[in-house]
Design an enzyme around this catalytic site. Structure first.
Site, PDB file in Angstrom:
ATOM      1  N   SER A 198     -76.816 -13.143  70.195  1.00 29.64           N
ATOM      2  CA  SER A 198     -75.772 -13.210  71.219  1.00 29.64           C
ATOM      3  C   SER A 198     -74.560 -12.407  70.752  1.00 29.64           C
ATOM      4  CB  SER A 198     -75.357 -14.675  71.432  1.00 29.64           C
ATOM      5  OG  SER A 198     -74.106 -14.744  72.073  1.00 29.64           O
ATOM      6  N   HIS A 204     -80.365  -7.386  74.510  1.00 33.12           N
ATOM      7  CA  HIS A 204     -80.154  -6.403  75.588  1.00 33.12           C
ATOM      8  C   HIS A 204     -81.180  -5.269  75.499  1.00 33.12           C
ATOM      9  CE1 HIS A 204     -75.790  -7.782  74.921  1.00 33.12           C
ATOM     10  NE2 HIS A 204     -76.084  -8.209  76.134  1.00 33.12           N
TER      11      HIS A 204
END
Ligand code: AMP
Length: 291
Positions: free
Chosen positions: A197, A49
Site C-alpha cells: 500500500s 498498481h
C-alpha cells in the site's frame, strides 16, 4: 492521432492533463477499433498498481493509468495533504509496465468552481470503512464515474486489496448501466504478508515490523475455518486478541457477506473477512475471502 493511439508499439507514453484532450484521445482510439483499459490510482505506484497495469496491457489495446489524489474521498483530518506524491517516479514505473497514457488531471480540472454533483451507492457505502469514513465512498464513486466518462474504458481494473471499493464500483456500474467491464485482481503482498500500500510508507521501522499481524490474523481465521470452526463471533474474538497483543487499535474486524457486506454469523463460502486498524497514526486495511 493514429501515431498516438499506437503509442505502445513504439514505447512512448503520453501524459495528458486535461479532460478535453483525454476524451479526444479516447474517442479517436475507439474509432480506430482499439479497446481501452483504465487503471484508476492515486499514484505513488507500487507492485499492486503494476499488477493491474500489466493485466490491462495484456487485455486491451490502449492502457490508460490515471493518477489523481481525489480530495473528495478524504474526510477532515485525514491524510489528503500528506498522501505521498512523486510524479517523476510514477512516470517511469507506469511506462515500464506498459502504460500508453498517464492521465494526471488537476483539482481545477476535476472539480471546477461551482461543482455540485456526487454519486452515492447507498448501504454498501455505509458499512465497514464507511462507518469511520462517512464521505469516503461518495468521493470514490464520484471520481470513478467521472473517469469512466472521461476515459470511456472498455475494461477497468481494481484490486481486491480494497474489497469494499471494488464491490461498490461493481454495484454502481450495474445500477447505472455503465458500459464497462470491471475486473478485480488479487492483493499483492510483501514477503511477510503485509498488503502492499502507498500508506505503508508512513510506518516507522517498529510499526512496519508488527504490521503483518493483520495478514496473520486473516490467515488464522482461514485456518480455524478449515479446521471446522464456523462460529464467526468466536473466531473473530480470538483473532482480535492476536492483533490487540501488538498494541494495534482495531477499527473493525468483521465477517461479512461478499455481496451485501452485512455481518454473518456463520463463516462459510463467500464470506469476506475484512479488517481496518490503526498502526500508530496509519490506518491500514486488508481482507481475505473464504473460498
Ligand atoms: P490507490 O492508488 O491506493 O487508490 O489504488 C489504486 C488501485 O490499486 C485500486 O484498485 C487498489 O485496490 C489497487 N491496489 C492497491 N494496493 C494493491 C495491492 N496491494 N494489490 C492489488 N491491488 C492493489
Amino acid at each position: 492521432m493514429h501515431c498516438e493511439a499506437s503509442a505502445s508499439l513504439i514505447n512512448r507514453m503520453k501524459v495528458i492533463k486535461t479532460i478535453e484532450q483525454m476524451q479526444f484521445f479516447s474517442q479517436h482510439g475507439k474509432k480506430l477499433g482499439k479497446t481501452i483499459g483504465l487503471v484508476p490510482t492515486m499514484g505513488y505506484l507500487h507492485s499492486g498498481h503494476i499488477s493491474l497495469i500489466k493485466r490491462a496491457r495484456k487485455d486491451t489495446g490502449i492502457v490508460v493509468v490515471s493518477i489523481y489524489v481525489n480530495p473528495t474521498q478524504f474526510g477532515p483530518g485525514e491524510d489528503y495533504k500528506r498522501y505521498p506524491r512523486d510524479l517523476e517516479r510514477d512516470r517511469e514505473l507506469a511506462k515500464a509496465a506498459g502504460t500508453d497514457v498517464l492521465f494526471v488531471p488537476s483539482n481545477k480540472e476535476i472539480y471546477p468552481d461551482g461543482y455540485s454533483t456526487y454519486i452515492m451507492v447507498e448501504e454498501l457505502s455505509e458499512k465497514l470503512c464507511g462507518i469511520s469514513r462517512p464521505i469516503h465512498f461518495r468521493g470514490v464513486t464520484t471520481i470513478v464515474a467521472k473517469l469512466f466518462n472521461i476515459v470511456k474504458p472498455t475494461r477497468t481494473y481494481f484490486g481486491w486489496k480494497d474489497a469494499q471499493q471494488l464491490i461498490i464500483i461493481k454495484k454502481m456500474v450495474s445500477d447505472l448501466n455503465i458500459d464497462v467491464k470491471v475486473i478485480g485482481l488479487p492483493t499483492v503482498r510483501e514477503k511477510d504478508g503485509l498488503a502492499v500500500s502507498s500508506r505503508n510508507k508512513y510506518l516507522t521501522k517498529k510499526e512496519r515490523e508488527i504490521a503483518p499481524v493483520l495478514y496473520q490474523a486473516l490467515v488464522q481465521v482461514k485456518r480455524m475455518v478449515n479446521s471446522g470452526e464456523s462460529n464467526s463471533a468466536k473466531v473473530l474474538k480470538e483473532v482480535k486478541n492476536l492483533i490487540k497483543a501488538k498494541k494495534i487499535k482495531i477499527d473493525y474486524l468483521k465477517a461479512v457477506n461478499l455481496m451485501s457486506l452485512k455481518d454473518v454469523k456463520k463463516l462459510k463460502k463467500k464470506t469476506l473477512i475484512a479488517v481496518a486498524a490503526w498502526i500508530g497514526k496509519t490506518r491500514l486495511i486488508d481482507n481475505m475471502l473464504i473460498k
